[in-house]
Design a protein around this motif. Structure first.
Motif, PDB file in Angstrom:
ATOM      1  N   GLU A 110      -0.644 -11.348  -6.636  1.00  0.00           N
ATOM      2  CA  GLU A 110      -0.850 -12.336  -5.712  1.00  0.00           C
ATOM      3  C   GLU A 110       0.549 -12.940  -5.428  1.00  0.00           C
TER       4      GLU A 110
ATOM      5  N   LYS B 215      -6.517  -1.273  -0.350  1.00  0.00           N
ATOM      6  CA  LYS B 215      -6.925  -2.703  -0.463  1.00  0.00           C
ATOM      7  C   LYS B 215      -5.967  -3.578  -0.619  1.00  0.00           C
TER       8      LYS B 215
ATOM      9  N   LYS C 152      -8.280   0.878   3.544  1.00  0.00           N
ATOM     10  CA  LYS C 152      -8.768  -0.493   3.522  1.00  0.00           C
ATOM     11  C   LYS C 152      -7.874  -1.654   3.543  1.00  0.00           C
ATOM     12  N   ASP C 153      -6.729  -1.409   4.046  1.00  0.00           N
ATOM     13  CA  ASP C 153      -5.639  -2.383   3.830  1.00  0.00           C
ATOM     14  C   ASP C 153      -5.636  -3.205   5.184  1.00  0.00           C
ATOM     15  N   SER C 154      -4.898  -4.340   4.974  1.00  0.00           N
ATOM     16  CA  SER C 154      -4.816  -5.458   6.276  1.00  0.00           C
ATOM     17  C   SER C 154      -3.508  -5.898   6.588  1.00  0.00           C
TER      18      SER C 154
ATOM     19  N   GLN D 296       1.208 -13.072   1.128  1.00  0.00           N
ATOM     20  CA  GLN D 296       0.879 -13.904   2.073  1.00  0.00           C
ATOM     21  C   GLN D 296       2.188 -14.881   2.451  1.00  0.00           C
TER      22      GLN D 296
ATOM     23  N   LYS E 127      -3.716  -6.830   1.117  1.00  0.00           N
ATOM     24  CA  LYS E 127      -3.678  -7.726   2.350  1.00  0.00           C
ATOM     25  C   LYS E 127      -2.236  -8.139   2.257  1.00  0.00           C
TER      26      LYS E 127
ATOM     27  N   THR F 197      -7.932   1.193   7.620  1.00  0.00           N
ATOM     28  CA  THR F 197      -6.777   0.276   7.714  1.00  0.00           C
ATOM     29  C   THR F 197      -6.763  -0.578   8.875  1.00  0.00           C
ATOM     30  N   THR F 198      -6.472  -1.753   8.883  1.00  0.00           N
ATOM     31  CA  THR F 198      -6.160  -2.742  10.123  1.00  0.00           C
ATOM     32  C   THR F 198      -4.786  -2.910  10.289  1.00  0.00           C
TER      33      THR F 198
ATOM     34  N   LYS G  22      -1.171  -8.164   9.086  1.00  0.00           N
ATOM     35  CA  LYS G  22      -1.271  -9.101   9.997  1.00  0.00           C
ATOM     36  C   LYS G  22       0.200  -9.928  10.185  1.00  0.00           C
TER      37      LYS G  22
ATOM     38  N   THR H 137      -2.243  -8.946  -2.710  1.00  0.00           N
ATOM     39  CA  THR H 137      -2.186  -9.928  -1.751  1.00  0.00           C
ATOM     40  C   THR H 137      -0.898 -10.414  -1.431  1.00  0.00           C
TER      41      THR H 137
ATOM     42  N   ALA I  28       0.106 -10.607   5.034  1.00  0.00           N
ATOM     43  CA  ALA I  28       0.141 -11.492   6.256  1.00  0.00           C
ATOM     44  C   ALA I  28       1.458 -12.489   6.236  1.00  0.00           C
TER      45      ALA I  28
END
Length: 461
Positions: free
Chosen positions: A429, A393, A376-378, A414, A395, A359-360, A380, A412, A397
């Motif tokens: 999403e 998984k 395996k997440d992101s 965002q 994401k 994971t980042t 940012k 997701t 941002a």
């Protein structure tokens, strides 16, 4: 005690109602701390040992607990409450606490996040014996303009610019008005032009809602019946003081053309004029009598007969931004990590958070206490609150995820704001959305530019 500090926290957040519907504006999280923590911390860093907070009756106890729980605050805080059903501006609140004000007062909005060096503002106030000293922020580096705004596009409103006039030195405030208040052309009084034939007109500066006011200005607000029509400091009191700088004090000769063109209702109602409230301590009086300094020079020395002087400190360096709109709130959260407004040794990921492998978590993000983040997440440029559960998984941002939010696998997120206790099911999403408190977003649904809080569409959990 030279100044008393007052934080105004009785606003309803009318420009961000999608967020404040479920949480009082001063308690909205910024960088996993309540918004109100930042002005309190700023005052503490400047050396204040106590401060007063004006807020609603229903918020006071929770606010005190939230500020001290956020950590690092040692100064004494006095909560002064107003009735929940009142809709007061900052000037109304100053009248309410008038009996508690014993010195010149530093007034700060609860939504101001800044690392300004307060002594610079105080130095201007002292140097010019100013009636009002205003902090202005430069918009060249920090602005929410052009930033994607979560929520329905039709609800978005652009920020109105301030039209600000300064003297040739850039320190005397000669003009302050909102762009929306100008019909066709900007009118400037002739008495102003006589004293200041050169005026800098600025549209790239913004009132930061931090003021130092003379005590006698608060007395004037409280006692003068016509002055009680002033509800706000920025919108009514400060523009009034700015205009009064260049009017001849009452009793000093005949009315000039500007006085005839612009009748002052406060002078007209046969009450004491604002000049009658002017007072000066003995030390300042002695220094003024011994000084040969004149702000205007010999040719305009008569202008100094007017005791009203409005000055500014323009913050050119550092961070200064108000979280008073949804766009600004998002941008403050995005920038809070890199702006050195947190403790230098404070970890961006809380030690109690659990992060699974692969994971980042970006260096521009924060993860709160007790939060678990899957594999395996992101993440940012985002703020993840306390006690959240993020699946695999996922994401995220440019987003703000408040406390106790659950996000299932494969989502997701965002440019969005997820309010507290929200449940996001698998495969969702979201782009530029606001999800209200305690909402349950169905799996594999897709939303863009929406406010998700309608009970007809979302099932509360």
């Amino acid at each position: 005690m030279e100044f008393q500090a007052v934080i105004m926290a009785a606003g309803r957040g009318s420009h961000m109602m999608d967020l404040t519907a479920s949480m009082p504006k001063p308690l909205l999280p910024i960088g996993n701390r309540p918004m109100i923590w930042y002005p309190v911390n700023m005052l503490q860093n400047a050396g204040f040992e106590r401060a007063m907070i004006v807020t609603f009756e229903s918020v006071g106890r929770d606010m005190i607990q939230a500020i001290y729980a956020a950590g690092g605050i040692k100064i004494d805080l006095e909560i002064v409450t107003i009735p929940n059903d009142e809709d007061w501006g900052a000037a109304d609140s100053l009248r309410h606490i008038r009996d508690k004000i014993k010195t010149d007062v530093l007034v700060v909005s609860c939504d101001l996040v800044t690392n300004v060096e307060l002594h610079l503002l105080a130095d201007v106030h002292r140097a010019y014996d100013a009636t009002a000293t205003i902090l202005l922020q430069s918009l060249k580096d920090q602005s929410a303009e052009g930033v994607p705004v979560p929520g329905t596009k039709s609800k978005r409103k652009s920020d109105q610019r301030d039209i600000i006039g300064l003297d040739d030195k850039g320190q005397r405030l000669l003009l302050l008005t909102a762009e929306a208040d100008i019909d066709e052309a900007l009118s400037i009084r002739t008495s102003l032009l006589r004293q200041h034939p050169y005026i800098q007109i600025k549209t790239n500066l913004k009132d930061a809602h931090m003021y130092i006011l003379k005590k006698w200005v608060v007395d004037f607000l409280a006692e003068n019946e016509a002055a009680k029509e002033h509800s706000t400091v920025k919108g009514e009191l400060i523009p009034y003081l700015v205009k009064k700088q260049f009017s001849r004090p009452s009793g000093k000769g005949d009315k000039n053309e500007d006085q005839m063109d612009s009748i002052d209702p406060i002078q007209n109602n046969k009450q004491k004029d604002i000049d009658s409230y002017y007072s000066v301590n003995e030390l300042t009086k002695t220094a003024t009598e011994m000084s040969s300094w004149s702000e205007y020079g010999d040719s305009m020395s008569s202008a100094s007969d007017n005791h009203i002087r409005c000055h500014t400190h323009i913050m050119q360096e550092g961070f200064c931004m108000r979280a008073n709109t949804t766009a600004a709130y998002c941008e403050v959260n995005r920038q809070i990590v890199q702006q050195k407004l947190l403790y230098d040794d404070e970890p961006l990921t809380h030690p109690s958070a659990s992060i699974k492998p692969k994971t980042t978590i970006g260096q521009d993000s924060m993860v709160g206490e007790g939060t678990t983040i899957g594999e395996k997440d992101s993440v940012k440029r985002s703020i993840i609150g306390k006690h959240c559960s993020i699946g695999d998984k996922v994401k995220i941002a440019n987003s703000v995820v408040m406390d106790h939010v659950t996000i299932k696998d494969g989502c997701t997120i965002q440019g969005s704001i997820l309010c507290g206790n929200t449940h996001i099911n698998e495969g969702v999403e979201l782009k530029d959305c606001i999800v209200g408190s305690s909402q349950n977003v169905p799996e594999k649904s897709k939303f863009s530019n929406e406010v998700i809080g309608d009970s007809n569409r979302m099932m509360e959990i």
